[in-house]
Design a protein around this motif. Sequence first.
Motif, PDB file in Angstrom:
ATOM      1  N   UNK A  41      67.700 -64.181 -85.196  1.00  0.00           N
ATOM      2  CA  UNK A  41      68.145 -63.475 -86.357  1.00  0.00           C
ATOM      3  C   UNK A  41      68.538 -64.420 -87.664  1.00  0.00           C
ATOM      4  N   UNK A  42      68.715 -64.148 -88.799  1.00  0.00           N
ATOM      5  CA  UNK A  42      69.421 -64.820 -89.616  1.00  0.00           C
ATOM      6  C   UNK A  42      70.552 -64.497 -90.205  1.00  0.00           C
ATOM      7  N   UNK A  43      71.452 -63.926 -89.307  1.00  0.00           N
ATOM      8  CA  UNK A  43      72.946 -63.609 -89.492  1.00  0.00           C
ATOM      9  C   UNK A  43      73.868 -64.633 -89.673  1.00  0.00           C
ATOM     10  N   UNK A  44      73.465 -65.758 -89.192  1.00  0.00           N
ATOM     11  CA  UNK A  44      74.222 -66.754 -89.096  1.00  0.00           C
ATOM     12  C   UNK A  44      73.994 -68.004 -90.091  1.00  0.00           C
ATOM     13  N   UNK A  45      72.879 -67.832 -90.855  1.00  0.00           N
ATOM     14  CA  UNK A  45      72.564 -68.687 -92.056  1.00  0.00           C
ATOM     15  C   UNK A  45      73.669 -69.005 -92.764  1.00  0.00           C
ATOM     16  N   UNK A  46      73.715 -70.265 -93.477  1.00  0.00           N
ATOM     17  CA  UNK A  46      73.051 -71.657 -93.025  1.00  0.00           C
ATOM     18  C   UNK A  46      73.374 -72.426 -91.882  1.00  0.00           C
ATOM     19  N   UNK A  47      74.447 -72.006 -91.356  1.00  0.00           N
ATOM     20  CA  UNK A  47      74.978 -72.584 -90.074  1.00  0.00           C
ATOM     21  C   UNK A  47      74.003 -72.680 -88.918  1.00  0.00           C
ATOM     22  N   UNK A  48      73.415 -71.525 -88.729  1.00  0.00           N
ATOM     23  CA  UNK A  48      72.345 -71.512 -87.733  1.00  0.00           C
ATOM     24  C   UNK A  48      71.169 -70.974 -88.307  1.00  0.00           C
ATOM     25  N   UNK A  49      69.775 -71.364 -88.039  1.00  0.00           N
ATOM     26  CA  UNK A  49      68.627 -70.752 -88.684  1.00  0.00           C
ATOM     27  C   UNK A  49      67.872 -70.177 -87.460  1.00  0.00           C
ATOM     28  N   UNK A  50      66.975 -69.091 -87.903  1.00  0.00           N
ATOM     29  CA  UNK A  50      66.106 -68.575 -86.843  1.00  0.00           C
ATOM     30  C   UNK A  50      65.472 -69.671 -86.073  1.00  0.00           C
ATOM     31  N   UNK A  51      65.124 -69.671 -84.844  1.00  0.00           N
ATOM     32  CA  UNK A  51      64.285 -70.855 -84.271  1.00  0.00           C
ATOM     33  C   UNK A  51      65.331 -72.060 -83.675  1.00  0.00           C
ATOM     34  N   UNK A  52      66.584 -72.132 -83.835  1.00  0.00           N
ATOM     35  CA  UNK A  52      67.341 -72.978 -83.662  1.00  0.00           C
ATOM     36  C   UNK A  52      67.521 -72.702 -81.923  1.00  0.00           C
ATOM     37  N   UNK A  53      67.456 -73.700 -81.058  1.00  0.00           N
ATOM     38  CA  UNK A  53      67.758 -73.574 -79.793  1.00  0.00           C
ATOM     39  C   UNK A  53      68.934 -74.626 -79.600  1.00  0.00           C
ATOM     40  N   UNK A  54      70.091 -73.832 -78.860  1.00  0.00           N
ATOM     41  CA  UNK A  54      71.289 -74.664 -78.356  1.00  0.00           C
ATOM     42  C   UNK A  54      71.687 -74.203 -77.115  1.00  0.00           C
ATOM     43  N   UNK A  55      72.763 -75.071 -76.447  1.00  0.00           N
ATOM     44  CA  UNK A  55      73.168 -74.730 -75.399  1.00  0.00           C
ATOM     45  C   UNK A  55      74.740 -74.448 -75.548  1.00  0.00           C
ATOM     46  N   UNK A 238      84.514 -60.479 -72.738  1.00  0.00           N
ATOM     47  CA  UNK A 238      83.135 -60.572 -73.267  1.00  0.00           C
ATOM     48  C   UNK A 238      82.813 -61.928 -73.691  1.00  0.00           C
ATOM     49  N   UNK A 239      83.517 -62.776 -73.921  1.00  0.00           N
ATOM     50  CA  UNK A 239      83.360 -64.123 -74.395  1.00  0.00           C
ATOM     51  C   UNK A 239      82.266 -64.682 -73.515  1.00  0.00           C
ATOM     52  N   UNK A 240      81.209 -65.291 -73.632  1.00  0.00           N
ATOM     53  CA  UNK A 240      80.277 -66.332 -72.880  1.00  0.00           C
ATOM     54  C   UNK A 240      80.706 -67.774 -73.092  1.00  0.00           C
ATOM     55  N   UNK A 241      80.741 -68.192 -74.159  1.00  0.00           N
ATOM     56  CA  UNK A 241      80.913 -69.683 -74.571  1.00  0.00           C
ATOM     57  C   UNK A 241      80.948 -69.896 -75.977  1.00  0.00           C
ATOM     58  N   UNK A 242      81.228 -71.273 -76.242  1.00  0.00           N
ATOM     59  CA  UNK A 242      81.019 -71.737 -77.591  1.00  0.00           C
ATOM     60  C   UNK A 242      79.916 -72.560 -77.991  1.00  0.00           C
ATOM     61  N   UNK A 243      79.337 -72.171 -79.048  1.00  0.00           N
ATOM     62  CA  UNK A 243      78.139 -72.998 -79.601  1.00  0.00           C
ATOM     63  C   UNK A 243      78.661 -74.349 -80.259  1.00  0.00           C
ATOM     64  N   UNK A 265      67.345 -80.992 -87.763  1.00  0.00           N
ATOM     65  CA  UNK A 265      68.422 -80.351 -87.038  1.00  0.00           C
ATOM     66  C   UNK A 265      68.512 -80.567 -85.491  1.00  0.00           C
ATOM     67  N   UNK A 266      67.707 -81.607 -85.016  1.00  0.00           N
ATOM     68  CA  UNK A 266      67.804 -81.919 -83.561  1.00  0.00           C
ATOM     69  C   UNK A 266      68.899 -82.379 -83.359  1.00  0.00           C
ATOM     70  N   UNK A 267      69.978 -81.928 -82.547  1.00  0.00           N
ATOM     71  CA  UNK A 267      71.062 -82.462 -81.747  1.00  0.00           C
ATOM     72  C   UNK A 267      72.127 -82.415 -83.011  1.00  0.00           C
ATOM     73  N   UNK A 268      72.132 -81.207 -83.896  1.00  0.00           N
ATOM     74  CA  UNK A 268      72.703 -81.289 -84.980  1.00  0.00           C
ATOM     75  C   UNK A 268      74.123 -80.548 -84.517  1.00  0.00           C
ATOM     76  N   UNK A 269      75.285 -80.990 -84.773  1.00  0.00           N
ATOM     77  CA  UNK A 269      76.529 -80.229 -84.409  1.00  0.00           C
ATOM     78  C   UNK A 269      76.646 -79.003 -84.995  1.00  0.00           C
ATOM     79  N   UNK A 270      77.267 -77.938 -84.295  1.00  0.00           N
ATOM     80  CA  UNK A 270      77.615 -76.479 -85.121  1.00  0.00           C
ATOM     81  C   UNK A 270      78.885 -76.832 -85.633  1.00  0.00           C
ATOM     82  N   UNK A 271      78.962 -76.643 -86.882  1.00  0.00           N
ATOM     83  CA  UNK A 271      80.299 -76.543 -87.699  1.00  0.00           C
ATOM     84  C   UNK A 271      80.914 -75.126 -87.414  1.00  0.00           C
TER      85      UNK A 271
END
Length: 271
Positions: A41-55, A238-243, A265-271
């Motif tokens: 979803x777009x709830x974290x734009x523009x930090x995270x966009x729909x379709x971003x894949x992260x670990x 309930x915390x799973x981890x940090x993006x 956006x490939x290998x872009x750090x999450x701020x």
Amino acid sequence: MSKRAKAAGGGLLELIKTLVYALVLAGIIRTLLFQPFWIPSGSMKDTLLIGDFLFVNKFAYGYSAMSCPSYKSFNLCGAFEDKEGRLLGSMPERGDVVVFRHPATGEDYIKRLIGLPGDTVETRGGRVILNGEPVPQDPAGSFTETYLAQGPMGSFPRCLRDGPVGLGGECSKEKFTETLPGGKSYSVLNIDDTPADDKGPFTVPEGHFFFMGDNRDNSVDSRFSPAANGVGFVPYRNLIGRADRIIFSSAGASILYFWTWRGDRFFKAVN
């Protein structure tokens, strides 16, 4: 039995053993180290966009029963769900982007940590008031994206005050730089005046956290209780981890649509 048949049988056994070992190793990595997460979803734009894949970095905060992989209502560590506390636990920092298990539905959510235990959080006119002090927001222009269906769900972005935008047009939102106590800065977006702009005050209970999405007018988060289809306060367990970093990003309905890949956006750090 012929030597050829024995060799074939031995080869099949080795293949099965290799697959089992691979699955066990993948399960250990997913449980203890990193969990893949697609942004739906777009709830974290523009930090995270729909379709971003992260670990998701799962050892950032240690481990609880929620650290095990789950699917909807099924959790591999379900027998330990009533256990409190964390193994090798450490506290998250204000401003972290965190994946957590929804307290009521059990779904995985991703939001930004705003309130720590004991904090008082409220919003007034779209501004965050933290422990009685407004969190600084500085104008940072606008965030513009194309008005097209995004991701596998085919959702369309919301535009500034729902202005008329046709397919393929520019969809803009006001953008600000918000800076939390401690110096963590990041982008937040404003679309319109909504009831969520004036919520609280909320006092975060001990052992819980208060989360908000960066796309403030398009986020279901701690400003709303689970009874109101929100998130409410999130328990530490309930915390799973940090993006930490985006690995891959695709704006299309399928990862196979290479023309929709966002190479920047490939290998872009999450701020």
